[in-house]
Design a protein around this motif. Structure first.
Motif, PDB file in Angstrom:
ATOM      1  N   PRO A  23     -41.332 -58.305  -1.784  1.00  0.00           N
ATOM      2  CA  PRO A  23     -42.582 -57.780  -1.241  1.00  0.00           C
ATOM      3  C   PRO A  23     -43.525 -58.947  -0.923  1.00  0.00           C
ATOM      4  O   PRO A  23     -43.681 -59.848  -1.749  1.00  0.00           O
ATOM      5  CB  PRO A  23     -43.151 -56.940  -2.392  1.00  0.00           C
ATOM      6  N   ILE A  24     -44.110 -58.927   0.247  1.00  0.00           N
ATOM      7  CA  ILE A  24     -45.068 -59.978   0.599  1.00  0.00           C
ATOM      8  C   ILE A  24     -46.349 -59.360   1.162  1.00  0.00           C
ATOM      9  O   ILE A  24     -46.345 -58.236   1.664  1.00  0.00           O
ATOM     10  CB  ILE A  24     -44.499 -60.976   1.653  1.00  0.00           C
ATOM     11  N   LEU A  25     -47.437 -60.097   1.025  1.00  0.00           N
ATOM     12  CA  LEU A  25     -48.658 -59.778   1.749  1.00  0.00           C
ATOM     13  C   LEU A  25     -48.910 -60.919   2.725  1.00  0.00           C
ATOM     14  O   LEU A  25     -48.563 -62.070   2.451  1.00  0.00           O
ATOM     15  CB  LEU A  25     -49.871 -59.644   0.808  1.00  0.00           C
ATOM     16  N   ILE A  26     -49.514 -60.597   3.845  1.00  0.00           N
ATOM     17  CA  ILE A  26     -49.919 -61.630   4.802  1.00  0.00           C
ATOM     18  C   ILE A  26     -51.350 -62.034   4.461  1.00  0.00           C
ATOM     19  O   ILE A  26     -52.238 -61.178   4.329  1.00  0.00           O
ATOM     20  CB  ILE A  26     -49.864 -61.102   6.253  1.00  0.00           C
ATOM     21  N   ASP A  54     -45.837 -55.689   2.836  1.00  0.00           N
ATOM     22  CA  ASP A  54     -46.503 -54.550   2.187  1.00  0.00           C
ATOM     23  C   ASP A  54     -47.999 -54.456   2.469  1.00  0.00           C
ATOM     24  O   ASP A  54     -48.615 -53.450   2.125  1.00  0.00           O
ATOM     25  CB  ASP A  54     -46.289 -54.623   0.671  1.00  0.00           C
ATOM     26  N   GLY A  55     -48.591 -55.515   3.027  1.00  0.00           N
ATOM     27  CA  GLY A  55     -50.024 -55.405   3.274  1.00  0.00           C
ATOM     28  C   GLY A  55     -50.671 -56.746   3.564  1.00  0.00           C
ATOM     29  O   GLY A  55     -49.996 -57.709   3.938  1.00  0.00           O
ATOM     30  N   LEU A  56     -51.973 -56.785   3.354  1.00  0.00           N
ATOM     31  CA  LEU A  56     -52.767 -57.965   3.674  1.00  0.00           C
ATOM     32  C   LEU A  56     -53.586 -58.428   2.474  1.00  0.00           C
ATOM     33  O   LEU A  56     -53.941 -57.634   1.603  1.00  0.00           O
ATOM     34  CB  LEU A  56     -53.746 -57.652   4.817  1.00  0.00           C
ATOM     35  N   MET A  57     -53.859 -59.715   2.462  1.00  0.00           N
ATOM     36  CA  MET A  57     -54.730 -60.300   1.446  1.00  0.00           C
ATOM     37  C   MET A  57     -55.747 -61.186   2.149  1.00  0.00           C
ATOM     38  O   MET A  57     -55.407 -61.839   3.137  1.00  0.00           O
ATOM     39  CB  MET A  57     -53.868 -61.147   0.495  1.00  0.00           C
ATOM     40  N   ARG A  64     -59.918 -55.137   6.941  1.00  0.00           N
ATOM     41  CA  ARG A  64     -59.639 -53.706   6.865  1.00  0.00           C
ATOM     42  C   ARG A  64     -59.270 -53.135   8.246  1.00  0.00           C
ATOM     43  O   ARG A  64     -58.331 -52.341   8.377  1.00  0.00           O
ATOM     44  CB  ARG A  64     -60.866 -52.986   6.305  1.00  0.00           C
ATOM     45  N   ASP A  65     -59.993 -53.569   9.275  1.00  0.00           N
ATOM     46  CA  ASP A  65     -59.694 -53.095  10.628  1.00  0.00           C
ATOM     47  C   ASP A  65     -58.285 -53.518  11.054  1.00  0.00           C
ATOM     48  O   ASP A  65     -57.547 -52.739  11.653  1.00  0.00           O
ATOM     49  CB  ASP A  65     -60.724 -53.634  11.632  1.00  0.00           C
ATOM     50  N   LEU A  66     -57.925 -54.755  10.705  1.00  0.00           N
ATOM     51  CA  LEU A  66     -56.569 -55.239  10.989  1.00  0.00           C
ATOM     52  C   LEU A  66     -55.526 -54.400  10.264  1.00  0.00           C
ATOM     53  O   LEU A  66     -54.489 -54.038  10.823  1.00  0.00           O
ATOM     54  CB  LEU A  66     -56.424 -56.672  10.475  1.00  0.00           C
ATOM     55  N   PHE A  67     -55.825 -54.113   9.010  1.00  0.00           N
ATOM     56  CA  PHE A  67     -54.921 -53.315   8.177  1.00  0.00           C
ATOM     57  C   PHE A  67     -54.675 -51.951   8.829  1.00  0.00           C
ATOM     58  O   PHE A  67     -53.535 -51.480   8.932  1.00  0.00           O
ATOM     59  CB  PHE A  67     -55.551 -53.154   6.789  1.00  0.00           C
ATOM     60  N   ASP A  68     -55.753 -51.336   9.304  1.00  0.00           N
ATOM     61  CA  ASP A  68     -55.624 -50.029   9.964  1.00  0.00           C
ATOM     62  C   ASP A  68     -54.790 -50.132  11.238  1.00  0.00           C
ATOM     63  O   ASP A  68     -53.946 -49.283  11.521  1.00  0.00           O
ATOM     64  CB  ASP A  68     -57.011 -49.457  10.288  1.00  0.00           C
ATOM     65  N   GLU A  69     -55.036 -51.213  11.989  1.00  0.00           N
ATOM     66  CA  GLU A  69     -54.301 -51.407  13.241  1.00  0.00           C
ATOM     67  C   GLU A  69     -52.809 -51.600  12.963  1.00  0.00           C
ATOM     68  O   GLU A  69     -51.949 -51.007  13.605  1.00  0.00           O
ATOM     69  CB  GLU A  69     -54.884 -52.642  13.946  1.00  0.00           C
ATOM     70  N   LEU A 106     -54.010 -53.501   0.385  1.00  0.00           N
ATOM     71  CA  LEU A 106     -55.095 -54.290   0.957  1.00  0.00           C
ATOM     72  C   LEU A 106     -55.792 -55.010  -0.201  1.00  0.00           C
ATOM     73  O   LEU A 106     -56.538 -54.414  -0.981  1.00  0.00           O
ATOM     74  CB  LEU A 106     -56.065 -53.377   1.714  1.00  0.00           C
ATOM     75  N   SER A 107     -55.486 -56.299  -0.342  1.00  0.00           N
ATOM     76  CA  SER A 107     -55.934 -57.089  -1.484  1.00  0.00           C
ATOM     77  C   SER A 107     -57.173 -57.900  -1.099  1.00  0.00           C
ATOM     78  O   SER A 107     -57.085 -58.891  -0.366  1.00  0.00           O
ATOM     79  CB  SER A 107     -54.794 -58.019  -1.932  1.00  0.00           C
ATOM     80  N   MET A 108     -58.338 -57.445  -1.569  1.00  0.00           N
ATOM     81  CA  MET A 108     -59.597 -58.130  -1.249  1.00  0.00           C
ATOM     82  C   MET A 108     -60.535 -58.004  -2.444  1.00  0.00           C
ATOM     83  O   MET A 108     -60.540 -56.987  -3.138  1.00  0.00           O
ATOM     84  CB  MET A 108     -60.310 -57.477  -0.059  1.00  0.00           C
TER      85      MET A 108
END
Ligand SMILES: *Cc1c(COP(=O)(O)O)cnc(C)c1O
Length: 226
Positions: free
Chosen positions: A118-121, A155-158, A178-183, A197-199
Motif C-alpha cells: 500500500p502506498i500514498l502519493i 491507496d491515497g494521498l499525503m 482534498r480536491d485532488l483526492f476527490d478528482e 487522505l493523510s493530512m
C-alpha cells in the motif's frame, strides 16, 4: 522530555474522544522510544509512522512478534533510493511516494518478495521548491504512469503543507489536496484504491479533519514536546 505512560494515555484518549470515529490517528514516533510506543498501544493506537528506515529497524528489533502483528507501520519520511528494499521488507505502508522511479523500485522489490505494498502519493501542496512531494498539477500523470505496477496499491494521498505561523494558513493547502483526492477518486485504474487522505499534525489536525482528512499524523500532542 520523556513523558510518563499515564500522560501519553490521557493525551491519546483525549484526542480519540474529540475526533470523528472514521478518522484514524497515526502516532508519529520519530525519536521516541519503545516505552512511549507501548503506552500508545495501550491507549488504542494501531497506526504508527516512522521517518527513517534505520530508526524503525532498531525499534522493530525490540518489538515482540505478537505486538508487531497488532500494529501497522507507515513510512512517513522521505525514502532514499538505497533504502527501498529494506523499507519494503519492514513497513506495512509507504506514505511518501513522489516519483515514478520510486514507485517502480518499490514494485520491483515487492514482486521479488511476493507482496503488494500500500502506498500514498505525497503531494507538495504549496509547491515549495526544496520540499519532497509531487506538485498538484503532476499527480494525475504520475498515477497513470504507475498503473503498470501490479505490486503497488495506490491507496491515497499525503501532504505536509508548508510550515506556517498560524495553523489556519495551512487550510488552503489541505483543500488543494482534498480536491485532488476527490478528482482522483473518479479515475478507474487497476491498482488505484483511493480511500486514505493523510493530512494534519499536532497543530493542524482539527483543520485537516474539517478539510476531509481521514488519517492524521500526530507526535508532539501525544507524547509531549521534545
Ligand atoms: C513529525 C511528523 C509528524 C508529527 O508532527 P507533530 O507536530 O509532532 O505532531 C507528522 N508527519 C510527519 C511526516 C512528521 O515527520
Amino acid at each position: 522530555m520523556l513523558q510518563n505512560p499515564e500522560y501519553i494515555r490521557d493525551a491519546i484518549k483525549k484526542i480519540l474522544d474529540q475526533i470523528p470515529q472514521d478518522v484514524t490517528v497515526l502516532a508519529a514516533v520519530k525519536k521516541r522510544n519503545l516505552s512511549e510506543v507501548y503506552a500508545a498501544i495501550d491507549a488504542g493506537i494501531i497506526h504508527f509512522g516512522h521517518n527513517y528506515v534505520q530508526e524503525a529497524q532498531v525499534m522493530f528489533d525490540d518489538i515482540p512478534v505478537e505486538v508487531h502483528g497488532k500494529t501497522y507501520w507507515h513510512l512517513i519520511g522521505h525514502l532514499q533510493k538505497n533504502k527501498v528494499k529494506h523499507a519494503v521488507k519492514i513497513f506495512n505502508s509507504i506514505d511518501s511516494v513522489d516519483s515514478l522511479n520510486l514507485g517502480k523500485q518499490i514494485d520491483n522489490f515487492c514482486q521479488e518478495m511476493g507482496k503488494v505494498m500500500p502506498i500514498l502519493i505525497e503531494i507538495n501542496s504549496a509547491r515549495e521548491e526544496n520540499k519532497n512531494g509531487v506538485f498538484p498539477e503532476n499527480v494525475v500523470e504520475l498515477i497513470q504512469h504507475l498503473e503498470i505496477f501490479q505490486n503497488l496499491s495506490i491507496d491515497g494521498l499525503m501532504t505536509m503543507g508548508p510550515v506556517t505561523e498560524k495553523p489556519e494558513d495551512i487550510r488552503r493547502y489541505f483543500r488543494i489536496t482534498r480536491d485532488l483526492f476527490d478528482e482522483l477518486s473518479k479515475i478507474k485504474q487497476k491498482n488505484l484504491n483511493m480511500h486514505i487522505l493523510s493530512m494534519g499534525m499536532s497543530d493542524s489536525y482539527r483543520i485537516a479533519i474539517e478539510e476531509g482528512a481521514n488519517l492524521v499524523r500526530i507526535g508532539t500532542l501525544l507524547f509531549g514536546p521534545r
